[in-house]
Design a protein around this motif. Sequence first.
Motif, short mmCIF file in Angstrom:
data_model
loop_
_atom_site.label_atom_id
_atom_site.label_comp_id
_atom_site.label_asym_id
_atom_site.label_seq_id
_atom_site.Cartn_x
_atom_site.Cartn_y
_atom_site.Cartn_z
N THR A 187 -12.36 8.32 -6.11
CA THR A 187 -12.10 7.07 -5.24
C THR A 187 -11.24 7.16 -4.28
N SER A 188 -10.96 6.13 -3.33
CA SER A 188 -9.96 6.30 -2.33
C SER A 188 -8.96 5.13 -2.66
N PHE A 189 -7.61 5.31 -2.56
CA PHE A 189 -6.57 4.36 -2.70
C PHE A 189 -5.52 4.61 -1.90
N ASP A 201 -2.88 0.22 -3.77
CA ASP A 201 -4.10 -0.61 -3.33
C ASP A 201 -5.29 0.33 -3.35
N VAL A 202 -6.42 -0.25 -3.95
CA VAL A 202 -7.55 0.31 -4.42
C VAL A 202 -8.42 -0.02 -3.15
N LYS A 203 -8.94 1.23 -2.39
CA LYS A 203 -9.88 0.97 -1.45
C LYS A 203 -11.54 0.99 -2.10
N THR A 204 -11.78 1.98 -2.95
CA THR A 204 -12.97 2.06 -3.41
C THR A 204 -12.86 2.76 -4.87
N ARG A 206 -12.34 2.98 -9.01
CA ARG A 206 -11.18 2.62 -9.96
C ARG A 206 -10.30 3.50 -10.28
N SER A 221 -9.65 -2.23 -9.63
CA SER A 221 -10.99 -1.93 -9.09
C SER A 221 -10.93 -2.13 -7.59
N ALA A 222 -11.78 -1.81 -6.70
CA ALA A 222 -11.79 -1.80 -5.33
C ALA A 222 -11.54 -3.37 -4.89
N GLY A 223 -10.55 -3.46 -4.01
CA GLY A 223 -9.97 -4.73 -3.45
C GLY A 223 -8.97 -5.36 -4.29
#
Length: 321
Positions: A187-189, A201-204, A206, A221-223
């Motif tokens: 993912t990305s965070f 903060d989660v970008k994509t 989980r 999760s994202a957002g």
Amino acid sequence: MRNHPEYLNLIVRYLNNPQDESLHAAITSYRAESPENELHFKEVERIWQLSSKSSRLNLLKVKDAERNFKFSLKAVSSRSSGITKWLSGVAAGILIAGAGLIFFNTKTKTELITVKTGAGQIDTIALVDGSKIILAENSIIKYPGKFHEKTRDVSLDKGRAFFLISKDPKHAFRVNMGESRVSVLGTSFNLIFSKSKIDLDVKTGRVLFLPYKDAVSSILSAGQGLTYNISQKQFVARQSQNSDSWITKELVFVDTPLEEVCKQLSGCYGVEIIFDPGKRITKKFNATFKNEDLKDILKVLQETYDVKIRKEGTQLVLKTP
């Protein structure tokens, strides 16, 4: 009692690495199954502790190690003679397993690489698994040159970093920050770590956030995002907006309160911007900016909200009449 080598092996592995979450869960389940299992664990743990001097022999003399273990076994209460008799047959095995782990860790230990950034400096780190870390200014991160374990562990010691993690379902990626940890598979965070708080903060995808050992974890999760107060051990869940704007220089505001706009501008441009309302403002802000100068964005805010901007030391203060 489940007197099988597999359970002894499980206990030995746990005693060698009590921080391992999967081993901790397995041991907790095993001990809770019956009073007999709990007694079994306690006896092995006691022998392990009594023989700590033997474990420091580091494979030098196995026979001496076995003799030391048997001496420790005699120190155990006679009421558990059944357990003692069984354990005496595998006592040397416990020590050899422990010493073997010490030997293994010595041979496979990978030296950590430390990256520090100064004021105005951003660094991009490519990990051996294909993951990427973008390190913000005034930040410190540590990571191994190679991942030898079942998990891919790095440590964010200070500051901000954005993580783009390659997917590997068999090897979770973990970011350690003091007592806290973020675990992901791919993912990305964005993370900000200081002495007082953690911002996630989660970008994509989980991520799983564990504030401290044995605490209840949270899945984001994202957002989604959260702010964790380290001293109070409390966190506040929130919507995530523009967490990577310090990299992309792109800001998207959707029904965002002016105070939150100021916080996000501060994170993006590295300037502390404070909203000091003279009167209550309920109007939300909607706008998109890309590669805009901060002064141009502040002009838009002045026209939209009729605020005055003054500089106080290193801070910019927005104040309504």
